[in-house]
Design a protein around this motif. Sequence first.
Motif, PDB file in Angstrom:
ATOM      1  N   PRO A 174      43.342  37.643  48.428  1.00  0.00           N
ATOM      2  CA  PRO A 174      42.253  37.947  49.367  1.00  0.00           C
ATOM      3  C   PRO A 174      40.901  37.352  48.948  1.00  0.00           C
ATOM      4  O   PRO A 174      39.969  37.369  49.723  1.00  0.00           O
ATOM      5  CB  PRO A 174      42.180  39.484  49.360  1.00  0.00           C
ATOM      6  CG  PRO A 174      43.453  39.942  48.743  1.00  0.00           C
ATOM      7  CD  PRO A 174      43.901  38.870  47.826  1.00  0.00           C
ATOM      8  N   THR A 175      40.802  36.859  47.710  1.00  0.00           N
ATOM      9  CA  THR A 175      39.540  36.249  47.268  1.00  0.00           C
ATOM     10  C   THR A 175      39.816  34.969  46.510  1.00  0.00           C
ATOM     11  O   THR A 175      40.914  34.785  45.972  1.00  0.00           O
ATOM     12  CB  THR A 175      38.760  37.203  46.338  1.00  0.00           C
ATOM     13  OG1 THR A 175      37.565  36.533  45.882  1.00  0.00           O
ATOM     14  CG2 THR A 175      39.582  37.594  45.110  1.00  0.00           C
ATOM     15  N   ILE A 176      38.812  34.091  46.479  1.00  0.00           N
ATOM     16  CA  ILE A 176      38.923  32.949  45.585  1.00  0.00           C
ATOM     17  C   ILE A 176      38.426  33.380  44.205  1.00  0.00           C
ATOM     18  O   ILE A 176      37.909  34.480  44.041  1.00  0.00           O
ATOM     19  CB  ILE A 176      38.157  31.713  46.111  1.00  0.00           C
ATOM     20  CG1 ILE A 176      36.690  32.051  46.380  1.00  0.00           C
ATOM     21  CG2 ILE A 176      38.828  31.191  47.370  1.00  0.00           C
ATOM     22  CD1 ILE A 176      35.839  30.828  46.669  1.00  0.00           C
ATOM     23  N   GLY A 177      38.551  32.495  43.248  1.00  0.00           N
ATOM     24  CA  GLY A 177      38.111  32.830  41.887  1.00  0.00           C
ATOM     25  C   GLY A 177      39.219  32.652  40.871  1.00  0.00           C
ATOM     26  O   GLY A 177      38.964  32.307  39.726  1.00  0.00           O
ATOM     27  N   GLY A 178      40.457  32.925  41.307  1.00  0.00           N
ATOM     28  CA  GLY A 178      41.605  32.668  40.445  1.00  0.00           C
ATOM     29  C   GLY A 178      41.564  33.463  39.151  1.00  0.00           C
ATOM     30  O   GLY A 178      41.014  34.564  39.085  1.00  0.00           O
ATOM     31  N   LYS A 179      42.165  32.893  38.105  1.00  0.00           N
ATOM     32  CA  LYS A 179      42.244  33.589  36.824  1.00  0.00           C
ATOM     33  C   LYS A 179      40.862  33.729  36.193  1.00  0.00           C
ATOM     34  O   LYS A 179      40.556  34.726  35.556  1.00  0.00           O
ATOM     35  CB  LYS A 179      43.155  32.814  35.855  1.00  0.00           C
ATOM     36  CG  LYS A 179      44.604  32.723  36.291  1.00  0.00           C
ATOM     37  CD  LYS A 179      45.385  33.985  35.990  1.00  0.00           C
ATOM     38  CE  LYS A 179      46.871  33.765  36.199  1.00  0.00           C
ATOM     39  NZ  LYS A 179      47.222  33.324  37.553  1.00  0.00           N
TER      40      LYS A 179
END
Lengths: 660, 283
Positions: A174-179
């Motif tokens: 639901p969001t970007i940003g990843g690890k």
Amino acid sequence: MARIGVFICHCGHNIAGVIDVGRVVEAAKRMPGVAYAGDYIYCCSDPGQAFIRQAIKENRLTRVVVGACSPRMHEKTFQEVLASAGLNPFLLEMANLREHCSWVHSEAKEEATEKAIDLIRMAVAKASRAEPLFAKPIPITKRALVVGGGIAGIQAALDIANAGFEVVLVEREPTIGGKMAKFDKTFPTLDCASCILTPRMVEVAKHPNIRLMTYAEVEEVKGYAGNFEVRIRQKARKVDHSKCTGCGTCWQKCPTKVPSEFDLGLGKRTAIYIPFPQAVPPKPVIDTVNCRYMAYLEFVRSGREGKPPPQCRICEKLCPTGAINWDEEDAIITERFGAIVVATGYDLFDPSQIPQYGYGRLDNVITSLEFERILNASGPTGGRILLKDGREPKRVAIVHCVGSRDLNYNEYCSKVCCMYSMKYAHLIKERIPDAEVYEFYIDVRSAGKGFEEFYNRVLDEGVRFVRGKVAEIFKGKDGLSVRFEDTLTGGRHVLSVDMVILACGLVPQRDAGEVARIFKLSRSPDGFFLEKHPKLDPVNTHADGVFLAGACIGPCDIPDAVARGSAAAAKAIGLLSRDEILSEPMTAIVDISKCSGCMLCEEICPFDAIEPQVVRGKRVARVKEELCKGCGSCAAACRSGAINLRGFTHQQLLAEVEAL
Amino acid sequence: MIEEIRAKAADLLRSGEVKCFIGYERASDGLTARPFFAYSADEADRLIFDGTCVHNLARYLPDMRGKRVGILAKPCDSRSINVLIREGQVEREEVYIVGVVCDGVYRTTWGKPSRELQPRCLYCSKRTPVVYDYLVGQPPPAPESQHPASISEVEALERKPAAERWEFWRSHFARCIRCNACRQICPACYCPQCFSDQLDPLWTGIRIGLPQNWVWNVGRALHLAGRCIDCEECQRACPMGIPLAILNRKLASRVKELFGFEAGMDPRAPFPFATFEKEEEIL
């Protein structure tokens, strides 16, 4: 009749040192169709090229055979010589006298010379049947698709968008940003990960050239470099993001609490949620599995007997903009792109595969990513390092190479674990100054800018480094016990600690195989995606127009992921800034008078480049030239020989065989 | 049985459901059968079916493309029809298949009656057609191979040393006159231009000599690998008595062994040739 010119390259001593070039030239002169034969010390050099060009003009040559190295090395060079001399570049034939002859037969010079003559004879026969070929221009779609919204994908999307091209960034969460969004501090500079990442995330959301599609997945890719047709599934969020303002009322009031994926199950989230406070977009999705109203709807739909679960719908009642939309279903969106960047990232190695480390069985044995969340101020403990019972740990063991550098799991080094383990040691010392920290390592790999300096700093801080692998972690009298071997002193010991952090390696995403299938990528033996060339073409793939970024190629740290993202973006921009690309002229071609329409070729084609067409009431095969890679599978499968491969026609190959 | 076939064919022709019905009629020797194309309900009375009806009638279907035809199909013929459907040479909707239960057909030749079964029938384990719209006859219980010998011809040949096998095929291929009867009768040979008829590239060679014959016979057999349903019409048609069925049967058994695939059993089964699996036995 073709007038064939034969040029034998000495390649310094590489060829001439084994093969009697003079004899080969003399033999070539007597071959059918040969109008000229000569030799030169380095045919690929500028004077060598000029020599060939001049001989073509003086002898009015119509076909050229160059006996030199592998066509992988210099076919392009000599094709350009032909073009500059006014010949179609595909009238060149190369005989590989170096890799296929002189290098492998250096002990048998006489036989090597005989073989060289045979190779030239075959090339002459093939060249005599060569036909001019022409590449066709294909217009390209000037948009890029970036798959994966981790730091690499974010970087690639921003770079491509800043170059003026439209970008669609697809992220399945639901969001970007990843690890990186889960990390606390980053080594070796100890910048706060969120502080440097979130501005980039916001930039993506605000960029006029980027369309962000979170909670979406790519399902199918058709087409070819310059013109891909991609089917994307937008998963149902049940929240209309065009109405939602991200006020947060819904997720503050939602009564359902479930373990948070973002906090790796250490914290809780609600059923309508954003994964973390700085999520982009800052608008929630409804987890349809855990939502009470969805459970009620499911109960009603199933027609089961009994009392239905309560209809909650609190989010709907409280939403000031009426953004909750229970009827929203998954949507399928099909769009066209010219270039694709795959930045799907990695997974953490699952340490429960190593039973003797007790992960999942013993309290306070945690993975590195779990520790990142514990360190993080927005994490489950608010950034305080705590044991499960709420005490502060006084002795912490960090076990390196969990699932890496181990033939039982993964042979490769995961590259980042040494550095993040030392970062942990530093942060533990910073927050609990009297804590003892033990690093169990095989080798410390601190190659990188400022890495060795950081290692020395951590050593100075009194962190104990023990060289040796941990054999077993078990429940001791007071907390945990770590059994290990100290390979420097040669002793076996047991150490009591409060907490063990497993420095887990990086492994390919669970569904990397499926992603590889969708994008027609290859994978290396370790399971990561295979680049076109490990040194000289590190972000290109064998699927033209598809580029790789980030840790889906292999373990890398943040600066590498960003560099790979920019590199993939540069490749994509290079493709998109052209107005058209040239098709590969060496494609299959169907002789429809011989085609029976059995369509075996269609089934066998690995590139979906063959389709049926009806010509004068008869069904026959048609090659989609822009998709054809010239692999020749269809030509081999066709019983009536209706399919020929341009540049490698049946006539050319049979002529070669007959010449031998 | 014959009456039922005639009545069904007459029905199909009268109602206009098919333009033509392909079956068998008695040949002019009063003994053997020959293919018969009935175009009207009246002609349906000439249809017969018995142990002399050896031909694989599926051979005629690709030429009938574009019109609805009815066809009488023995089990082996029905497998050929499946192969042709699979390879896009026949549209299933265009064919009305009258399947017929078969106990095997005889070695009857022109003017010479015989009650001996065709060799193919000895290996055959199918009594009921695999595809049909209408079935004539009662499906028999548990059909089994009737082959009397303990080992097949393929196995017998394989037990011989390589030199003997070479000599076996050399002597047979040397006698081939390249009349192409094997190709013309084969229901799976439908290419508009056979590779052996092509001059550029010259695949086979024009001369009727051993090397050229060899390329032709081996090429023909390979083109049938995974497609031949063992109707053995090629061997029956061969005027020189070359045992082509041994080659075909060997290839079919290899394909079955390696890929578990039998031609003509399922028109939707993927071709072994066109499927790729990551873990495959390396040949």
